[in-house]
Design an enzyme around this catalytic site. Structure first.
Site, PDB file in Angstrom:
ATOM      1  CG  ASP A  33      -2.184  -1.124   0.941  1.00  0.00           C
ATOM      2  OD1 ASP A  33      -2.044  -1.588   0.066  1.00  0.00           O
ATOM      3  OD2 ASP A  33      -2.488  -1.970   2.410  1.00  0.00           O
ATOM      4  N   GLY A  35       1.341   2.874  -2.553  1.00  0.00           N
ATOM      5  CA  GLY A  35       1.072   4.151  -3.979  1.00  0.00           C
ATOM      6  C   GLY A  35       1.615   3.737  -5.026  1.00  0.00           C
ATOM      7  CE  LYS A  36       1.792  -2.481  -4.208  1.00  0.00           C
ATOM      8  NZ  LYS A  36       1.653  -1.544  -3.040  1.00  0.00           N
ATOM      9  N   GLY A  37      -0.006   2.098  -7.484  1.00  0.00           N
ATOM     10  CA  GLY A  37      -0.866   2.160  -8.953  1.00  0.00           C
ATOM     11  C   GLY A  37      -1.265   3.631  -8.576  1.00  0.00           C
ATOM     12  N   GLY A  60      -4.301  -4.241  -3.793  1.00  0.00           N
ATOM     13  CA  GLY A  60      -5.207  -2.921  -4.340  1.00  0.00           C
ATOM     14  C   GLY A  60      -5.090  -2.113  -4.355  1.00  0.00           C
ATOM     15  CG  HIS A  61      -1.809  -2.088  -6.948  1.00  0.00           C
ATOM     16  ND1 HIS A  61      -1.152  -2.607  -8.256  1.00  0.00           N
ATOM     17  CD2 HIS A  61      -1.650  -2.363  -6.708  1.00  0.00           C
ATOM     18  CE1 HIS A  61      -0.431  -2.851  -7.481  1.00  0.00           C
ATOM     19  NE2 HIS A  61      -0.327  -3.302  -5.946  1.00  0.00           N
ATOM     20  CD  GLN A 242       0.615  -8.667  -2.517  1.00  0.00           C
ATOM     21  OE1 GLN A 242       1.667  -9.649  -3.859  1.00  0.00           O
ATOM     22  NE2 GLN A 242      -0.652  -8.489  -3.230  1.00  0.00           N
ATOM     23  N   GLY A 320     -10.863  -3.164   3.247  1.00  0.00           N
ATOM     24  CA  GLY A 320     -11.467  -2.305   3.908  1.00  0.00           C
ATOM     25  C   GLY A 320     -10.584  -2.044   5.598  1.00  0.00           C
TER      26      GLY A 320
HETATM   27  P1  GDP Z   1      -0.623   0.846  -3.056  1.00  0.00           P
HETATM   28  O1  GDP Z   1      -1.225  -0.892  -3.765  1.00  0.00           O
HETATM   29  O2  GDP Z   1       0.237   0.317  -3.426  1.00  0.00           O
HETATM   30  O3  GDP Z   1      -0.941   0.951  -4.954  1.00  0.00           O
HETATM   31  O4  GDP Z   1      -0.879   1.776  -2.264  1.00  0.00           O
HETATM   32  P2  GDP Z   1      -3.452   1.855  -2.486  1.00  0.00           P
HETATM   33  O5  GDP Z   1      -3.592   2.457  -3.426  1.00  0.00           O
HETATM   34  O6  GDP Z   1      -3.920   0.248  -1.276  1.00  0.00           O
HETATM   35  O7  GDP Z   1      -3.344   2.549  -0.740  1.00  0.00           O
HETATM   36  C1  GDP Z   1      -2.571   4.256  -1.071  1.00  0.00           C
HETATM   37  C2  GDP Z   1      -3.035   5.082  -0.656  1.00  0.00           C
HETATM   38  O8  GDP Z   1      -2.925   6.455  -0.336  1.00  0.00           O
HETATM   39  C3  GDP Z   1      -4.582   5.018  -2.440  1.00  0.00           C
HETATM   40  O9  GDP Z   1      -5.878   5.888  -1.446  1.00  0.00           O
HETATM   41  C4  GDP Z   1      -3.801   6.436  -3.085  1.00  0.00           C
HETATM   42  O10 GDP Z   1      -5.510   7.190  -3.044  1.00  0.00           O
HETATM   43  C5  GDP Z   1      -3.232   7.475  -1.703  1.00  0.00           C
HETATM   44  N1  GDP Z   1      -2.104   8.404  -2.276  1.00  0.00           N
HETATM   45  C6  GDP Z   1      -1.208   7.583  -2.609  1.00  0.00           C
HETATM   46  N2  GDP Z   1       0.437   8.565  -3.561  1.00  0.00           N
HETATM   47  C7  GDP Z   1      -0.502   9.839  -2.086  1.00  0.00           C
HETATM   48  C8  GDP Z   1      -0.259  10.283  -1.478  1.00  0.00           C
HETATM   49  O11 GDP Z   1       1.122  11.254  -2.111  1.00  0.00           O
HETATM   50  N3  GDP Z   1      -0.608  11.542  -0.815  1.00  0.00           N
HETATM   51  C9  GDP Z   1      -2.032  11.338  -0.382  1.00  0.00           C
HETATM   52  N4  GDP Z   1      -2.687  12.286   1.171  1.00  0.00           N
HETATM   53  N5  GDP Z   1      -2.352  10.114  -0.301  1.00  0.00           N
HETATM   54  C10 GDP Z   1      -1.901   9.542  -1.308  1.00  0.00           C
HETATM   55  P1  IMO Z   2      -1.016  -3.966  -2.371  1.00  0.00           P
HETATM   56  O1  IMO Z   2      -0.695  -4.486  -3.655  1.00  0.00           O
HETATM   57  C1  IMO Z   2      -1.001  -4.529   2.347  1.00  0.00           C
HETATM   58  C2  IMO Z   2      -1.038  -9.051   3.646  1.00  0.00           C
HETATM   59  C3  IMO Z   2      -2.467  -9.094   4.652  1.00  0.00           C
HETATM   60  C4  IMO Z   2      -1.807 -10.190   5.043  1.00  0.00           C
HETATM   61  C5  IMO Z   2      -0.002 -10.619   4.692  1.00  0.00           C
HETATM   62  C6  IMO Z   2      -1.368 -12.910   3.972  1.00  0.00           C
HETATM   63  O2  IMO Z   2      -2.271  -3.709  -1.928  1.00  0.00           O
HETATM   64  O3  IMO Z   2       0.218  -2.797  -1.881  1.00  0.00           O
HETATM   65  P2  IMO Z   2      -2.852 -12.905   1.876  1.00  0.00           P
HETATM   66  O4  IMO Z   2      -3.720 -12.842   0.912  1.00  0.00           O
HETATM   67  O5  IMO Z   2      -1.676 -12.586   1.015  1.00  0.00           O
HETATM   68  O6  IMO Z   2      -2.387 -14.443   2.211  1.00  0.00           O
HETATM   69  O7  IMO Z   2      -2.321 -12.142   2.892  1.00  0.00           O
HETATM   70  O8  IMO Z   2      -0.472  -9.679   3.485  1.00  0.00           O
HETATM   71  N1  IMO Z   2      -1.368  -8.255   2.158  1.00  0.00           N
HETATM   72  C7  IMO Z   2      -1.636  -7.320   2.011  1.00  0.00           C
HETATM   73  N2  IMO Z   2      -0.843  -6.016   2.383  1.00  0.00           N
HETATM   74  N3  IMO Z   2      -1.668  -4.125   0.455  1.00  0.00           N
HETATM   75  C8  IMO Z   2      -1.485  -5.371  -0.402  1.00  0.00           C
HETATM   76  O9  IMO Z   2      -0.809  -5.377  -1.346  1.00  0.00           O
HETATM   77  C9  IMO Z   2      -1.321  -7.122   0.606  1.00  0.00           C
HETATM   78  N4  IMO Z   2      -0.891  -8.062  -0.007  1.00  0.00           N
HETATM   79  C10 IMO Z   2      -1.740  -9.258   0.566  1.00  0.00           C
HETATM   80  O10 IMO Z   2      -2.519  -7.647   4.732  1.00  0.00           O
HETATM   81  O11 IMO Z   2      -1.435  -9.239   5.832  1.00  0.00           O
HETATM   82 MG    MG Z   3      -2.590  -1.476  -1.723  1.00  0.00          MG
END
Ligand code: GDP
Ligand code: IMO
Ligand code: MG
Length: 442
Positions: A33, A35-37, A60-61, A242, A320
């Site tokens: 999480d 912010g890869k997406g 979840g990107h 991840q 969530g």
């Molecule tokens: P990912 O799994 O690495 O793609 O990251 P997620 O999408 O799960 O979580 C990143 C969250 O941070 C998302 O809600 C993005 O919209 C948000 N986000 C990404 N970059 C920034 C930033 O620079 N500032 C803020 N405030 N939010 C960001």
């Molecule tokens: P993105 O790509 C954050 C975590 C789960 C759990 C562990 C194992 O959005 O960064 P699994 O479903 O693989 O059996 O879960 O890894 N986890 C993540 N945490 N971002 C993710 O993906 C994750 N994918 C799995 O919460 O602790």
């Molecule tokens: Mg994510």
């Protein structure tokens, strides 16, 4: 022109040509999480191909298209760029149901899937029983549970390494249903062992509907597909899911995911050679989060953690769930840079720290009274006390900043310290979730 200058020019041209036949990688350096997406979407305009190489719908990107929030779980984050081809590589585990839903969302934005989305025939499928097994295994672990996203990731990768799994290419074979029933029976025995009795018939109905949909997509031999693109001089970006601390080998085992999330997995997850990898762009938040169970040395369980969660809107994009929050951990980050061979860094969510008066950076761990800057084995069994360096906050809203030079001095000192500690530079700072909220350094 003398022979010497001819040779030099030839070498330069060759090097330039060679530069094109390379793959860059973007991956997360923490517990996911990061912010890869958003970052992949931002970089995608400069690439011809974006390819996912591991993980599944546990990812979840999040990205914004026409100011609308979209969360991608299976499709690479380059899909909203009409000129970019997106490949789901063989290292991914694919749930057809999630993919179908996501394709429908992408379609509603006018994405032409036939033109822009390709799936490797070697990609393993997540079956409904994999999801059931994931749930049953988690329940059986009680308070030792991993905190899995319950998307069937672990069981699907177990069937891959156990040499039982079904792959996307198998969908095109008329024996698919027979193979499915055979594997389902095997799974049923395991589910019976867990005394798992939930009815999954609606999951199966959805699965077969989605399988029909998947059959109509571009199913390709991914390794030839990507190597042909490389030969044609196309620019390729591999998108990680991840984060490095969730890697099956190098993460906080057993509280990890079931794939290798590090840069080495790009080769096995797409079928490209190691010498083809050029830049490894690592993403870190300006602080740190983790979702699910497992060690997190810099976690803040009091109000500062809550402030980070609220300000950063730290709730999982897939499940969530509330994300656990804490200060940035340079011990873990330096480890991740080492394992991945990171060449450039992106710092995201810097704006989230805008309102903090005092900041901390973890520079070492105190383990049984001794200071260490290494990640210990069995992190979850040791009492780790983080050692911090204090920094003054910048108390400025940076979300509208357009130039790095305009950022507050306190923030630059925070970044400079991290650069020096890691020996790799932060080249980009993300200052908001918006598509263009990113500052280039230097
Ligand atoms: P990912 O799994 O690495 O793609 O990251 P997620 O999408 O799960 O979580 C990143 C969250 O941070 C998302 O809600 C993005 O919209 C948000 N986000 C990404 N970059 C920034 C930033 O620079 N500032 C803020 N405030 N939010 C960001
Ligand atoms: P993105 O790509 C954050 C975590 C789960 C759990 C562990 C194992 O959005 O960064 P699994 O479903 O693989 O059996 O879960 O890894 N986890 C993540 N945490 N971002 C993710 O993906 C994750 N994918 C799995 O919460 O602790
Ligand atoms: Mg994510």
């Amino acid at each position: 022109m003398c022979f010497y200058s001819l040779a030099v020019s030839a070498r330069i041209i060759f090097a330039q040509l060679n530069q094109k036949n390379m793959v860059d990688v973007i991956l997360g350096l923490q517990w996911g999480d990061e912010g890869k997406g958003k970052i992949v979407d931002w970089f995608a305009k400069d690439y011809d191909v974006i390819a996912r190489f591991q993980g599944g719908p546990n990812a979840g990107h999040t990205l914004y298209v026409n100011d609308k929030k979209v969360v991608l779980h299976q499709i690479p984050s380059g899909i909203f760029h009409p000129g970019t081809v997106n490949l789901i590589g063989n290292g991914v585990v694919l749930d057809p149901v999630t993919l179908k839903k996501e394709c429908e969302t992408a379609g509603s934005f006018g994405v032409e899937l036939k033109k822009n989305l390709f799936v490797s025939e070697r990609t393993h499928l997540i079956l409904p029983t994999h999801r059931a097994l994931d749930k049953a295994a988690e329940i059986s672990k009680g308070n030792q549970k991993i905190g899995s996203t319950l998307k069937g990731i672990g069981p699907a990768y177990m069937d891959k390494t156990g040499r039982n799994g079904l792959r996307v290419g198998d969908l095109l074979d008329k024996t698919f249903t027979t193979s499915y029933i055979k594997l389902r029976l095997k799974h049923q025995k395991l589910l019976d062992n867990y005394s798992f009795s939930e009815d999954i018939s609606t999951w199966e109905e959805e699965f077969f509907e989605a399988v029909e949909f998947l059959r109509q997509l571009n199913i390709v031999n991914g390794e030839y597909f990507i190597n042909d693109k490389l030969r044609q001089g196309k620019k390729i970006l591999a998108e990680g899911a991840q984060g490095s601390m969730l890697d099956i080998d190098f993460g906080t085992f057993p509280y990890v995911t079931s794939s290798n999330t590090v840069s080495a997995a790009v080769c096995t997850g797409l079928g490209i050679a190691p010498q083809k990898i050029r830049e490894v762009i690592g993403i870190t938040k300006a602080y740190c989060t983790r979702v699910g169970s497992g060690p997190f040395p810099t976690e803040l369980t009091e109000e500062t953690g809550e402030q980070l969660r609220k300000t950063g809107n730290e709730y999982g994009a897939t499940t969530g769930r509330s994300r656990r929050c804490g200060w940035i951990d340079l011990v873990a980050l330096r480890y991740a840079c080492m394992i991945n061979g990171v060449t450039k860094l992106v710092m995201t969510k810097a704006d989230v720290l805008d309102s903090f008066t005092d900041l901390k950076i973890c520079t070492s761990y105190r383990l049984n009274g001794k200071e260490s800057t290494e990640i210990p084995f069995q992190m979850e069994k040791i009492n780790i006390e983080p050692v911090y360096k204090n920094f003054p906050g910048w108390n400025t809203d940076i979300s509208a900043a357009k130039k790095y030079e305009k950022l507050p001095l306190n923030m630059k000192s925070y970044i400079d310290f991290i650069n020096e500690y890691l020996g790799v530079s932060i080249n980009y700072v993300s200052n908001g979730p918006g598509r263009d909220q990113i500052l280039i350094i230097g």
